[in-house]
Write an enzyme that holds these catalytic residues in place. Structure first.
Site, mmCIF file in Angstrom:
data_model
loop_
_atom_site.group_PDB
_atom_site.id
_atom_site.type_symbol
_atom_site.label_atom_id
_atom_site.label_comp_id
_atom_site.label_asym_id
_atom_site.label_seq_id
_atom_site.Cartn_x
_atom_site.Cartn_y
_atom_site.Cartn_z
ATOM 1 N N TYR A 154 0.313 -2.983 2.204
ATOM 2 C CA TYR A 154 0.367 -2.591 0.763
ATOM 3 C C TYR A 154 -0.629 -1.655 0.311
ATOM 4 O O TYR A 154 -0.215 -0.586 0.128
ATOM 5 C CB TYR A 154 1.365 -3.909 -0.149
ATOM 6 C CG TYR A 154 1.860 -2.810 -1.470
ATOM 7 C CD1 TYR A 154 2.899 -2.453 -1.234
ATOM 8 C CD2 TYR A 154 0.833 -3.188 -2.502
ATOM 9 C CE1 TYR A 154 3.324 -1.946 -2.107
ATOM 10 C CE2 TYR A 154 1.714 -3.133 -3.529
ATOM 11 C CZ TYR A 154 2.963 -2.107 -3.553
ATOM 12 O OH TYR A 154 3.436 -1.621 -4.919
ATOM 13 N N LYS A 158 -0.782 2.248 -1.016
ATOM 14 C CA LYS A 158 0.331 2.803 -2.200
ATOM 15 C C LYS A 158 -1.653 3.492 -2.126
ATOM 16 O O LYS A 158 -1.203 5.034 -2.505
ATOM 17 C CB LYS A 158 -0.280 1.568 -2.538
ATOM 18 C CG LYS A 158 1.142 1.098 -2.364
ATOM 19 C CD LYS A 158 2.229 1.756 -2.848
ATOM 20 C CE LYS A 158 3.571 1.499 -3.407
ATOM 21 N NZ LYS A 158 4.564 1.757 -3.841
#
Length: 269
Positions: A154, A158
């Site tokens: 993640y 991002k």
């Protein structure tokens, strides 16, 4: 509310809940029309009932380029030119890096990064064809800069969203298209329930957030709409942290609490 977006049309991914839903509601309150995409068809039905003709909802899996292309085409067919794109859809499958499977990596990176790429690509194409410029706002995360246990995929995705937005700002400026990013900290959304609803887990986060509260989806929506509006007319390539000052601190060590987090996630799914 003001009419900042009167006569303007937007596409929002991840529109059925959380930050995406808050963006749709506020954009409509400020005078605009939205085509909202999500894989949550029941959530889309509720949204359509709530906002009526101001919104058109479309089932959209952002990891499918044809779905994203069709979402943008629906906006142009239904309301006219596309003025603003909000790329919000995202989620993660959590694991320590040494345990992270290829499938978990692909799920997270495809949804959080490839989905934003498809959004930018087709939103920008529509804006270029329309000839009037526009604005694209991508939702990343505090994890774009601050790492977190169990969230390597993640965090990497991002960080990629931020870099992708910067490249898009560079390439699309000549078409009068602005591209920026909002990076929320801990936000009370259904997908973050495992981090916000368990008292001990929540307390660990509050130790590190100077404003001592999680964000509400409306906090993030307000910042995203600012970047999309004429108030942000000379902002492009920015990454705006909406985190209550959390970037000045760090993530807690969640390893002792991961069982409780995952238990809440399972109950919420």
């Amino acid at each position: 509310m003001s009419g900042r977006f009167a006569g303007r049309n937007a596409v929002v991914t991840g529109a059925a809940s959380g930050i995406g839903l808050a963006i749709v509601r506020r954009f409509v309150r400020e005078g605009g029309h939205v085509v909202g995409g999500d894989i949550d068809e029941m959530g889309l039905e509720r949204l359509q009932t709530e906002l009526g003709g101001h919104v058109t909802t479309v089932r959209c899996d952002v990891t499918s380029e044809s779905d994203v292309e069709a979402l943008v085409a629906t906006c142009r067919d239904r309301y006219g030119d596309l003025d603003i794109g909000f790329n919000v859809a995202g989620a993660a499958q959590m694991a320590l890096m040494v345990d992270l499977t290829e499938e978990q990596w692909d799920f997270t990176v495809d949804l959080c990064l490839k989905g934003v790429f498809f959004g930018i690509k087709h939103q920008a194409r529509a804006m270029i064809e329309g000839g009037t410029g526009g604005s694209i706002v991508n939702v990343a995360s505090l994890n774009s800069r601050v790492p977190m246990f169990f969230n390597a995929a993640y965090s990497a995705a991002k960080a990629g969203v931020v870099s992708l937005g910067q490249s898009a700002a560079l390439e699309l400026g000549e078409h009068d298209i602005r591209v920026s990013t909002v990076s929320p900290g801990l936000t009370e959304t259904p997908l973050a329930a495992g981090l916000t609803t368990h008292p001990e887990v929540r307390a660990e986060f509050m130790k590190r957030i100077p404003l001592r509260r999680p964000a509400q989806p409306e906090d993030v929506a307000a910042s995203a709409l600012f970047l999309a509006s004429d108030d942000g007319a000379y902002i492009s390539g920015a990454n705006l942290f909406v985190d209550g000052g959390w970037e000045q601190s760090a993530y807690p060590d969640l390893r002792p609490l991961i069982g409780r987090i995952l238990a809440v996630d399972e109950e919420s799914s």
